[in-house]
Design an enzyme around this catalytic site. Sequence first.
Site, PDB file in Angstrom:
ATOM      1  N   LYS A  66      -3.172   3.272  -1.105  1.00 40.42           N
ATOM      2  CA  LYS A  66      -4.139   3.459  -0.008  1.00 40.42           C
ATOM      3  C   LYS A  66      -5.161   2.334   0.003  1.00 40.42           C
ATOM      4  CE  LYS A  66      -3.455   8.451   0.125  1.00 40.42           C
ATOM      5  NZ  LYS A  66      -3.913   9.821  -0.143  1.00 40.42           N
ATOM      6  N   GLN A  98      -8.468  12.743  -3.768  1.00 38.78           N
ATOM      7  CA  GLN A  98      -7.029  12.889  -3.989  1.00 38.78           C
ATOM      8  C   GLN A  98      -6.728  14.196  -4.717  1.00 38.78           C
ATOM      9  OE1 GLN A  98      -4.883  10.743  -2.654  1.00 38.78           O
ATOM     10  NE2 GLN A  98      -2.989  11.469  -3.557  1.00 38.78           N
ATOM     11  N   ASP A 122      -9.004  13.096   5.679  1.00 38.47           N
ATOM     12  CA  ASP A 122      -7.814  13.859   5.285  1.00 38.47           C
ATOM     13  C   ASP A 122      -7.575  15.034   6.235  1.00 38.47           C
ATOM     14  OD1 ASP A 122      -6.242  13.002   3.151  1.00 38.47           O
ATOM     15  OD2 ASP A 122      -7.642  13.750   1.624  1.00 38.47           O
TER      16      ASP A 122
HETATM   17  N1  L34 Z   1      -6.423  14.306  -0.696  1.00 41.89           N
HETATM   18  N2  L34 Z   1      -4.351  14.313  -1.679  1.00 41.89           N
HETATM   19  C1  L34 Z   1      -5.125  14.015  -0.635  1.00 41.89           C
HETATM   20  N3  L34 Z   1      -4.645  13.431   0.490  1.00 41.89           N
HETATM   21  C2  L34 Z   1      -3.324  13.115   0.595  1.00 41.89           C
HETATM   22  O1  L34 Z   1      -2.839  12.598   1.726  1.00 41.89           O
HETATM   23  C3  L34 Z   1      -2.489  13.372  -0.501  1.00 41.89           C
HETATM   24  N4  L34 Z   1      -1.145  13.022  -0.515  1.00 41.89           N
HETATM   25  C4  L34 Z   1      -0.205  13.914  -1.189  1.00 41.89           C
HETATM   26  C5  L34 Z   1      -0.736  14.182  -2.594  1.00 41.89           C
HETATM   27  N5  L34 Z   1      -2.186  14.382  -2.640  1.00 41.89           N
HETATM   28  C6  L34 Z   1      -3.013  14.010  -1.629  1.00 41.89           C
HETATM   29  C7  L34 Z   1      -0.674  11.749  -0.562  1.00 41.89           C
HETATM   30  O2  L34 Z   1      -1.369  10.764  -0.366  1.00 41.89           O
HETATM   31  C8  L34 Z   1       1.068  13.079  -1.187  1.00 41.89           C
HETATM   32  N6  L34 Z   1       0.656  11.735  -0.828  1.00 41.89           N
HETATM   33  C9  L34 Z   1       1.512  10.617  -0.820  1.00 41.89           C
HETATM   34  C10 L34 Z   1       1.113   9.361  -0.376  1.00 41.89           C
HETATM   35  C11 L34 Z   1       1.969   8.273  -0.367  1.00 41.89           C
HETATM   36  C12 L34 Z   1       3.263   8.401  -0.811  1.00 41.89           C
HETATM   37  C13 L34 Z   1       3.680   9.637  -1.261  1.00 41.89           C
HETATM   38  C14 L34 Z   1       2.813  10.723  -1.268  1.00 41.89           C
HETATM   39  C15 L34 Z   1       4.163   7.208  -0.826  1.00 41.89           C
HETATM   40  O3  L34 Z   1       3.725   6.101  -0.594  1.00 41.89           O
HETATM   41  N7  L34 Z   1       5.458   7.394  -1.138  1.00 41.89           N
HETATM   42  C16 L34 Z   1       6.413   6.299  -1.210  1.00 41.89           C
HETATM   43  C17 L34 Z   1       6.884   6.086  -2.643  1.00 41.89           C
HETATM   44  C18 L34 Z   1       5.804   5.892  -3.630  1.00 41.89           C
HETATM   45  C19 L34 Z   1       6.322   5.785  -5.053  1.00 41.89           C
HETATM   46  O4  L34 Z   1       7.159   4.897  -5.291  1.00 41.89           O
HETATM   47  O5  L34 Z   1       5.908   6.585  -5.920  1.00 41.89           O
HETATM   48  C20 L34 Z   1       7.633   6.644  -0.368  1.00 41.89           C
HETATM   49  O6  L34 Z   1       8.318   5.732   0.044  1.00 41.89           O
HETATM   50  O7  L34 Z   1       7.869   7.851  -0.161  1.00 41.89           O
END
Ligand code: L34
Length: 295
Positions: free
Chosen positions: A54, A98, A121
């Site tokens: 982020k 988070q 959020d």
């Molecule tokens: N407050 N907590 C708050 N806001 C959020 O919006 C989140 N979330 C969830 C968990 N807790 C939170 C996230 O940011 C899940 N989440 C999130 C954000 C980004 C990705 C996955 C979950 C992401 O970038 N996923 C990539 C792979 C990342 C990796 O390699 O680990 C993808 O391609 O799916």
Amino acid sequence: MSYEIIDGKKISLQMQEEIAAEVKAFTAKGGKIPHLAAVLVGEDPASQAYVGSKVKTCEKVGFKSTLVKFPSTISEQELLNKLDELNNDKDIDGYIVQLPLPKHISEHKIIEAVKPSKDVDGFHPINVGRLVLDLPTYISATPYGITQLLERYNIETSGKNCVVIGRSHIVGSPMSILMAKNNKFANCTVTLCHSRTKDLKAHCLNADIIIAAIGKPNFVTADMVKQGCVIIDVGINRVDDASLPKGYKLVGDVDFDNCAPKCSFITPVPGGVGPMTIASLLKNTLLAAKREIYK
Ligand code: L34
């Protein structure tokens, strides 16, 4: 049958370019540089990765960002004090805490302590209520990202049967509300399924769109999927795999290999919904900086 993979990574980059252009135009007219703060409590590796991503993406689109880190031993009161500071900091347009938080801290108390106008959020009860009532609000990032994928792939949703699996406050619940709205890329007949649902398979076989947000690897299997279905996989499960450098692989809630041949469209994991969550958070932060939701 041939299916199309919904490329969340590509659409996320496209959204980031659009946001970067808007920041340029806004600041050229004397607007302030959008500033996002992220609060990270503890050392959870997945949370660290998401928050890191982020912050990095903020830089890419020309935002300011502030990362506030606390050890998992921080007290609830100390965290509330920090939120008070962020609520009153004139330079910060929006911020997130988070999740998940350590067990001794009440998630509800924290979410309610975020000033609604800075709650990018979209988790605060006021913003959730505004979402239900079709008032301007911050739509939480994952559900917003999913609606963007449906829209940008021009997926027909009107009158379709949509099954949402999972009733979490972050994804399943708001997603079910969004898909039932009277909007071009919604207007679905929505069924919200959960752990007490009887005959999940029958519900899924009746679905034109399945949105899986359970948090269990390979939960949705091919025998549950109707030919031509659209599948949105929200799961991001880390499964141990000693043969990989990281020691784990990421898998969704859907058995992709066996379900995909039955689908018209399907999101992969990684590279599907995850990157859209990040782009959507930045979109909300831009709305906050421009005072478009709370004037
Ligand atoms: N407050 N907590 C708050 N806001 C959020 O919006 C989140 N979330 C969830 C968990 N807790 C939170 C996230 O940011 C899940 N989440 C999130 C954000 C980004 C990705 C996955 C979950 C992401 O970038 N996923 C990539 C792979 C990342 C990796 O390699 O680990 C993808 O391609 O799916």
